[in-house]
Design a protein around this motif. Sequence first.
Motif, PDB file in Angstrom:
ATOM      1  N   PRO A   1       0.823  -1.202   0.000  1.00 50.77           N
ATOM      2  CA  PRO A   1       0.000   0.000   0.000  1.00 50.77           C
ATOM      3  C   PRO A   1       0.864   1.263   0.000  1.00 50.77           C
ATOM      4  N   VAL A   2       0.210   2.394  -0.048  1.00 45.83           N
ATOM      5  CA  VAL A   2       0.920   3.672  -0.050  1.00 45.83           C
ATOM      6  C   VAL A   2       1.867   3.721   1.156  1.00 45.83           C
ATOM      7  N   GLY A   3       3.129   4.016   0.887  1.00 49.24           N
ATOM      8  CA  GLY A   3       4.133   4.096   1.951  1.00 49.24           C
ATOM      9  C   GLY A   3       4.942   2.833   2.134  1.00 49.24           C
ATOM     10  N   THR A   4       4.534   1.731   1.502  1.00 54.23           N
ATOM     11  CA  THR A   4       5.291   0.479   1.564  1.00 54.23           C
ATOM     12  C   THR A   4       5.945   0.265   0.202  1.00 54.23           C
ATOM     13  N   PHE A   5       7.264   0.389   0.157  1.00 53.95           N
ATOM     14  CA  PHE A   5       7.995   0.364  -1.108  1.00 53.95           C
ATOM     15  C   PHE A   5       8.546  -1.020  -1.405  1.00 53.95           C
ATOM     16  N   HIS A   6       8.624  -1.346  -2.672  1.00 57.84           N
ATOM     17  CA  HIS A   6       9.119  -2.639  -3.156  1.00 57.84           C
ATOM     18  C   HIS A   6      10.389  -2.390  -3.966  1.00 57.84           C
ATOM     19  N   ASP A   7      11.501  -2.315  -3.249  1.00 60.63           N
ATOM     20  CA  ASP A   7      12.768  -1.933  -3.873  1.00 60.63           C
ATOM     21  C   ASP A   7      13.325  -2.993  -4.820  1.00 60.63           C
ATOM     22  N   GLU A   8      12.811  -4.204  -4.777  1.00 61.51           N
ATOM     23  CA  GLU A   8      13.279  -5.217  -5.741  1.00 61.51           C
ATOM     24  C   GLU A   8      12.977  -4.767  -7.178  1.00 61.51           C
ATOM     25  N   ASN A   9      11.941  -3.992  -7.356  1.00 62.03           N
ATOM     26  CA  ASN A   9      11.650  -3.458  -8.689  1.00 62.03           C
ATOM     27  C   ASN A   9      12.577  -2.296  -9.042  1.00 62.03           C
ATOM     28  N   LEU A  10      12.936  -1.491  -8.058  1.00 63.23           N
ATOM     29  CA  LEU A  10      13.913  -0.427  -8.319  1.00 63.23           C
ATOM     30  C   LEU A  10      15.270  -1.021  -8.690  1.00 63.23           C
ATOM     31  N   GLU A  11      15.599  -2.179  -8.135  1.00 61.72           N
ATOM     32  CA  GLU A  11      16.864  -2.836  -8.484  1.00 61.72           C
ATOM     33  C   GLU A  11      16.853  -3.289  -9.946  1.00 61.72           C
ATOM     34  N   LYS A  12      15.687  -3.629 -10.472  1.00 63.63           N
ATOM     35  CA  LYS A  12      15.584  -3.961 -11.902  1.00 63.63           C
ATOM     36  C   LYS A  12      15.814  -2.716 -12.757  1.00 63.63           C
ATOM     37  N   VAL A  13      15.315  -1.584 -12.283  1.00 64.54           N
ATOM     38  CA  VAL A  13      15.554  -0.316 -12.976  1.00 64.54           C
ATOM     39  C   VAL A  13      17.047   0.022 -12.919  1.00 64.54           C
ATOM     40  N   ASP A  14      17.689  -0.273 -11.784  1.00 73.02           N
ATOM     41  CA  ASP A  14      19.130  -0.042 -11.646  1.00 73.02           C
ATOM     42  C   ASP A  14      19.901  -0.780 -12.731  1.00 73.02           C
ATOM     43  N   TYR A  15      19.527  -2.036 -12.975  1.00 70.25           N
ATOM     44  CA  TYR A  15      20.204  -2.826 -14.002  1.00 70.25           C
ATOM     45  C   TYR A  15      20.023  -2.181 -15.379  1.00 70.25           C
ATOM     46  N   LEU A  16      18.791  -1.778 -15.676  1.00 72.55           N
ATOM     47  CA  LEU A  16      18.522  -1.129 -16.961  1.00 72.55           C
ATOM     48  C   LEU A  16      19.357   0.140 -17.098  1.00 72.55           C
ATOM     49  N   MET A  17      19.462   0.923 -16.040  1.00 72.26           N
ATOM     50  CA  MET A  17      20.273   2.143 -16.075  1.00 72.26           C
ATOM     51  C   MET A  17      21.726   1.822 -16.434  1.00 72.26           C
ATOM     52  N   SER A  18      22.267   0.787 -15.819  1.00 69.79           N
ATOM     53  CA  SER A  18      23.666   0.448 -16.074  1.00 69.79           C
ATOM     54  C   SER A  18      23.861  -0.027 -17.514  1.00 69.79           C
ATOM     55  N   GLU A  19      22.900  -0.775 -18.049  1.00 76.80           N
ATOM     56  CA  GLU A  19      23.000  -1.248 -19.433  1.00 76.80           C
ATOM     57  C   GLU A  19      22.853  -0.092 -20.420  1.00 76.80           C
ATOM     58  N   CYS A  20      21.990   0.876 -20.100  1.00 75.34           N
ATOM     59  CA  CYS A  20      21.867   2.067 -20.952  1.00 75.34           C
ATOM     60  C   CYS A  20      23.172   2.848 -20.954  1.00 75.34           C
ATOM     61  N   GLN A  21      23.764   3.005 -19.781  1.00 75.88           N
ATOM     62  CA  GLN A  21      25.011   3.760 -19.682  1.00 75.88           C
ATOM     63  C   GLN A  21      26.110   3.101 -20.522  1.00 75.88           C
ATOM     64  N   LYS A  22      26.198   1.775 -20.512  1.00 75.56           N
ATOM     65  CA  LYS A  22      27.209   1.064 -21.298  1.00 75.56           C
ATOM     66  C   LYS A  22      27.078   1.361 -22.787  1.00 75.56           C
TER      67      LYS A  22
END
Length: 159
Positions: A87-108
């Motif tokens: 719910p609002v205020g409960t974050f699911h950082d495992e999805n942000l970690e997937k975004v982190d991977y995409l960011m690193s691949e874009c940077q490469k």
Amino acid sequence: MKLIKKLFIVFILFLNLLFAVKKVMAQEHLWAGANQYQLWYQRFGRIQQQLNALQDAHLKVLRIFLGHRDQYLSWEDPPEAYTFENPVGTFHDENLEKVDYLMSECQKRGIKLIIALSTHSQPYLDKYGPIEIYRSSASINDHKNRFTHFLDHFNSYLG
């Protein structure tokens, strides 16, 4: 004689336009890109395949959207539900970690990444409704907390 002068001026202006267009077309840093709404959610191999295709097409910008998708919206593979906050205020950082991977691949690959933080998210609609989601001071504060959480997130791939 006046007609010849006018035609000559038009011709010169046309040549200037052609040279300007040619100069712009030759620039390597023009930005062209694509939207891949949930590319961050795909398997790593598929992410790499899509980014390689973008790079091969000389596209320099990728825009993704961080939001919420219910199970019944299965227009992409995989058709599973995901959320960054529910719910609002409960974050699911495992999805942000997937975004982190995409960011690193874009940077490469030299691809600029635009991340659109969706505000029209189902948990907020469930909590505040379609009107108060935009008017309520509590909703505004919850959105500020959401954006702060995203901005403060540490990317383990890029440091």
